[in-house]
Scaffold this active site. Sequence first.
Site, mmCIF file in Angstrom:
data_model
loop_
_atom_site.group_PDB
_atom_site.id
_atom_site.type_symbol
_atom_site.label_atom_id
_atom_site.label_comp_id
_atom_site.label_asym_id
_atom_site.label_seq_id
_atom_site.Cartn_x
_atom_site.Cartn_y
_atom_site.Cartn_z
ATOM 1 N N ILE A 184 -7.542 -7.281 9.592
ATOM 2 C CA ILE A 184 -8.378 -7.470 8.388
ATOM 3 C C ILE A 184 -8.796 -8.932 8.261
ATOM 4 O O ILE A 184 -7.942 -9.811 8.259
ATOM 5 C CB ILE A 184 -7.604 -7.067 7.107
ATOM 6 C CG1 ILE A 184 -7.074 -5.646 7.212
ATOM 7 C CG2 ILE A 184 -8.469 -7.241 5.873
ATOM 8 C CD1 ILE A 184 -6.125 -5.269 6.073
ATOM 9 N N GLU A 188 8.927 -4.704 12.701
ATOM 10 C CA GLU A 188 9.374 -5.822 13.534
ATOM 11 C C GLU A 188 10.573 -5.347 14.347
ATOM 12 O O GLU A 188 11.221 -4.342 14.008
ATOM 13 C CB GLU A 188 9.809 -6.996 12.645
ATOM 14 C CG GLU A 188 8.717 -7.539 11.738
ATOM 15 C CD GLU A 188 7.584 -8.244 12.485
ATOM 16 O OE1 GLU A 188 7.862 -9.079 13.346
ATOM 17 O OE2 GLU A 188 6.416 -7.925 12.214
ATOM 18 N N LYS A 247 3.627 -14.098 4.736
ATOM 19 C CA LYS A 247 2.181 -13.924 4.573
ATOM 20 C C LYS A 247 1.729 -14.421 3.193
ATOM 21 O O LYS A 247 0.658 -15.020 3.054
ATOM 22 C CB LYS A 247 1.809 -12.458 4.786
ATOM 23 C CG LYS A 247 2.047 -12.012 6.240
ATOM 24 C CD LYS A 247 2.070 -10.503 6.380
ATOM 25 C CE LYS A 247 2.237 -10.066 7.840
ATOM 26 N NZ LYS A 247 2.543 -8.633 7.983
HETATM 27 N N1 NAD Z 1 2.033 -6.295 16.959
HETATM 28 C C1 NAD Z 1 1.401 -6.406 15.798
HETATM 29 O O1 NAD Z 1 0.969 -5.449 15.210
HETATM 30 C C2 NAD Z 1 1.198 -7.777 15.198
HETATM 31 C C3 NAD Z 1 0.372 -7.897 14.079
HETATM 32 C C4 NAD Z 1 0.152 -9.149 13.518
HETATM 33 C C5 NAD Z 1 0.760 -10.261 14.070
HETATM 34 N N2 NAD Z 1 1.580 -10.105 15.157
HETATM 35 C C6 NAD Z 1 2.200 -11.307 15.717
HETATM 36 O O2 NAD Z 1 1.744 -11.462 17.043
HETATM 37 C C7 NAD Z 1 2.733 -12.109 17.823
HETATM 38 C C8 NAD Z 1 3.018 -11.256 19.059
HETATM 39 O O3 NAD Z 1 3.459 -9.995 18.611
HETATM 40 P P1 NAD Z 1 3.618 -8.757 19.617
HETATM 41 O O4 NAD Z 1 3.636 -7.540 18.756
HETATM 42 O O5 NAD Z 1 2.636 -8.863 20.728
HETATM 43 O O6 NAD Z 1 5.098 -9.026 20.146
HETATM 44 P P2 NAD Z 1 5.723 -8.485 21.515
HETATM 45 O O7 NAD Z 1 7.202 -8.605 21.347
HETATM 46 O O8 NAD Z 1 5.144 -7.194 21.919
HETATM 47 O O9 NAD Z 1 5.214 -9.576 22.551
HETATM 48 C C9 NAD Z 1 5.730 -10.865 22.659
HETATM 49 C C10 NAD Z 1 5.814 -11.164 24.123
HETATM 50 O O10 NAD Z 1 6.115 -12.528 24.297
HETATM 51 C C11 NAD Z 1 7.051 -12.619 25.343
HETATM 52 N N3 NAD Z 1 7.788 -13.885 25.194
HETATM 53 C C12 NAD Z 1 8.688 -14.180 24.242
HETATM 54 N N4 NAD Z 1 9.187 -15.414 24.470
HETATM 55 C C13 NAD Z 1 8.590 -15.863 25.602
HETATM 56 C C14 NAD Z 1 8.697 -17.046 26.364
HETATM 57 N N5 NAD Z 1 9.536 -18.020 25.994
HETATM 58 N N6 NAD Z 1 7.937 -17.169 27.451
HETATM 59 C C15 NAD Z 1 7.081 -16.187 27.842
HETATM 60 N N7 NAD Z 1 6.919 -15.031 27.151
HETATM 61 C C16 NAD Z 1 7.684 -14.894 26.056
HETATM 62 C C17 NAD Z 1 7.937 -11.405 25.218
HETATM 63 O O11 NAD Z 1 8.594 -11.137 26.427
HETATM 64 C C18 NAD Z 1 6.920 -10.357 24.821
HETATM 65 O O12 NAD Z 1 6.374 -9.717 25.953
HETATM 66 C C19 NAD Z 1 3.941 -12.297 16.890
HETATM 67 O O13 NAD Z 1 3.904 -13.591 16.334
HETATM 68 C C20 NAD Z 1 3.713 -11.250 15.809
HETATM 69 O O14 NAD Z 1 4.303 -11.586 14.577
HETATM 70 C C21 NAD Z 1 1.799 -8.895 15.738
HETATM 71 N N1 HSE Z 2 5.865 -5.678 10.874
HETATM 72 C C1 HSE Z 2 4.570 -6.034 10.385
HETATM 73 C C2 HSE Z 2 3.592 -6.168 11.533
HETATM 74 C C3 HSE Z 2 2.314 -6.866 11.174
HETATM 75 O O1 HSE Z 2 2.510 -8.192 10.774
HETATM 76 C C4 HSE Z 2 4.130 -4.957 9.405
HETATM 77 O O2 HSE Z 2 4.825 -3.942 9.257
HETATM 78 O O3 HSE Z 2 3.114 -5.137 8.750
HETATM 79 NA NA NA Z 3 -6.148 -10.926 9.349
#
Ligand code: NAD
Ligand code: HSE
Ligand code: NA
Length: 438
Positions: free
Chosen positions: A137, A191, A206
């Site tokens: 969003i 999470e 947030k």
């Molecule tokens: N997944 C969602 O829906 C979502 C939504 C909004 C924000 N986010 C944010 O996006 C970011 C990534 O989330 P995600 O869902 O992709 O997480 P994820 O756990 O799927 O991916 C993170 C990746 O980073 C890698 N990683 C961690 N430490 C590392 C290091 N030191 N070196 C190399 N690789 C490393 C992990 O092995 C993993 O593959 C987070 O900050 C999360 O809060 C995620």
């Molecule tokens: N755990 C988070 C992911 C997106 O920040 C949620 O449920 O909204």
């Molecule tokens: Na956004």
Amino acid sequence: MIEYRNLRVAVLGGGSVGSQVTALLLEHADELAARAGAGLEVVGVAVRDLDAPRDTDIPKELLTTDAESLIVGADIVIELIGGLEPARTWILKALHSGADVITANKALLAHHGAELFEEAAQVGAQLYYEAAVAGAIPIIRPLRDSLAGDRVQRILGIVNGTTNFILDRMDVTGDSFDNALAEATRLGFAEADPTADIEGYDAAQKAALLASLAFHTRVPLDAVHREGITTVTADQVVAARKAGYVVKLLAICERVLNADGGIDGVSARVHPALVPLTHPLAAVHGGNNAVFVEAEAAGSLMFYGAGAGGLETASAVLGDVVSAARRHVIGGPGVAESTHADLPILPISRVLTRYQITLTVVDEPGVLATIAAVFSDHGVSVEAVNQTVGAVIEGVPSATLITVSHEATDESLAATVAALADNSVVREVVSVLRVEGL
Ligand SMILES: NC(=O)c1ccc[n+]([C@@H]2O[C@H](COP(=O)([O-])OP(=O)(O)OC[C@H]3O[C@@H](n4cnc5c(N)ncnc54)[C@H](O)[C@@H]3O)[C@@H](O)[C@H]2O)c1
Ligand SMILES: N[C@@H](CCO)C(=O)O
Ligand code: NA
């Protein structure tokens, strides 16, 4: 054929979001170049394990475990590893080496935003974070740019998909909290440790980001009042619907006004609340997010959609990548964090809210007057009372009273609840929930 200058893009993290971002950068390279005015060359994707399975096919030659070398020489660094370290160190390194940085890491920004924004301002780089709040969003850019000429008064946000999913399931299907949480985890909203979701930590991070942007004031995470949804019962959800409400976990950021209408300060809080079924936020179902913004000139605005999901979140990241690339093409420093208002940050005790208080009382003459006196002794006025006859307990009839207060400070409402609990006509304080959005 237009010849574009190439910008070097480093992706840190190949998880849910990182793998989707990389795939889109590769698949849509021509389109993105045309929009950005520069080619976006993915120079590498830093991962922990070169052989781990991924959600998209990332060419093997792009994967590396040497993130630090990738950062040096990149024009744009996209941080998608999550967590505080090494994300903080890597972002500082990237900014210091002149790269624009894009992150989806709300936890990092809520804890170390001041340091990171200051570094970005010092070197004239840009730190973008649209994906960090409410996923796909658009809400960061609308607050930073579109509403920069207006005064935001209040934000009511459903900014955590997991808790919205759980409360919605409990309301619509009567599912249990535990089942709904297991399903939210299976669907990938939650999470890794869902405590961050259900205890409101994720929403508080947030809220800190939204309040800081909306009020041009740095609002630290520890100034955000936080309550999660683990205390919300199935009975409260059922009773809420009967009374014309739905229970939502809200992030509320607002200006706190004094009696003369001047601004005393700002506040940010996260807690479950009753939202009237007629309010637009009541219609936000499942794992969706929505942010309802009230601004002085614009009036009410609602931003709605997917707050999580790898592909959906990648959309927000890619928007930031194109913005960063355009800035590189045009030149000049990035837009610095706006904290010029520097308003006092007030505790929840100072905010105006309403409570719905459900009591079991002894059903005797004069009880209603006694209860009303407790409210008025605390300067709180009652808007509505609903009484139903209850069971006879030890020969004394009881009644259930559902009261909804007018607006009062949270401090006086909390004191009212404490005094009611101590009063001899009250057998039990069954439920206390704030009411928002009336
Ligand atoms: N997944 C969602 O829906 C979502 C939504 C909004 C924000 N986010 C944010 O996006 C970011 C990534 O989330 P995600 O869902 O992709 O997480 P994820 O756990 O799927 O991916 C993170 C990746 O980073 C890698 N990683 C961690 N430490 C590392 C290091 N030191 N070196 C190399 N690789 C490393 C992990 O092995 C993993 O593959 C987070 O900050 C999360 O809060 C995620
Ligand atoms: N755990 C988070 C992911 C997106 O920040 C949620 O449920 O909204
Ligand atoms: Na956004």
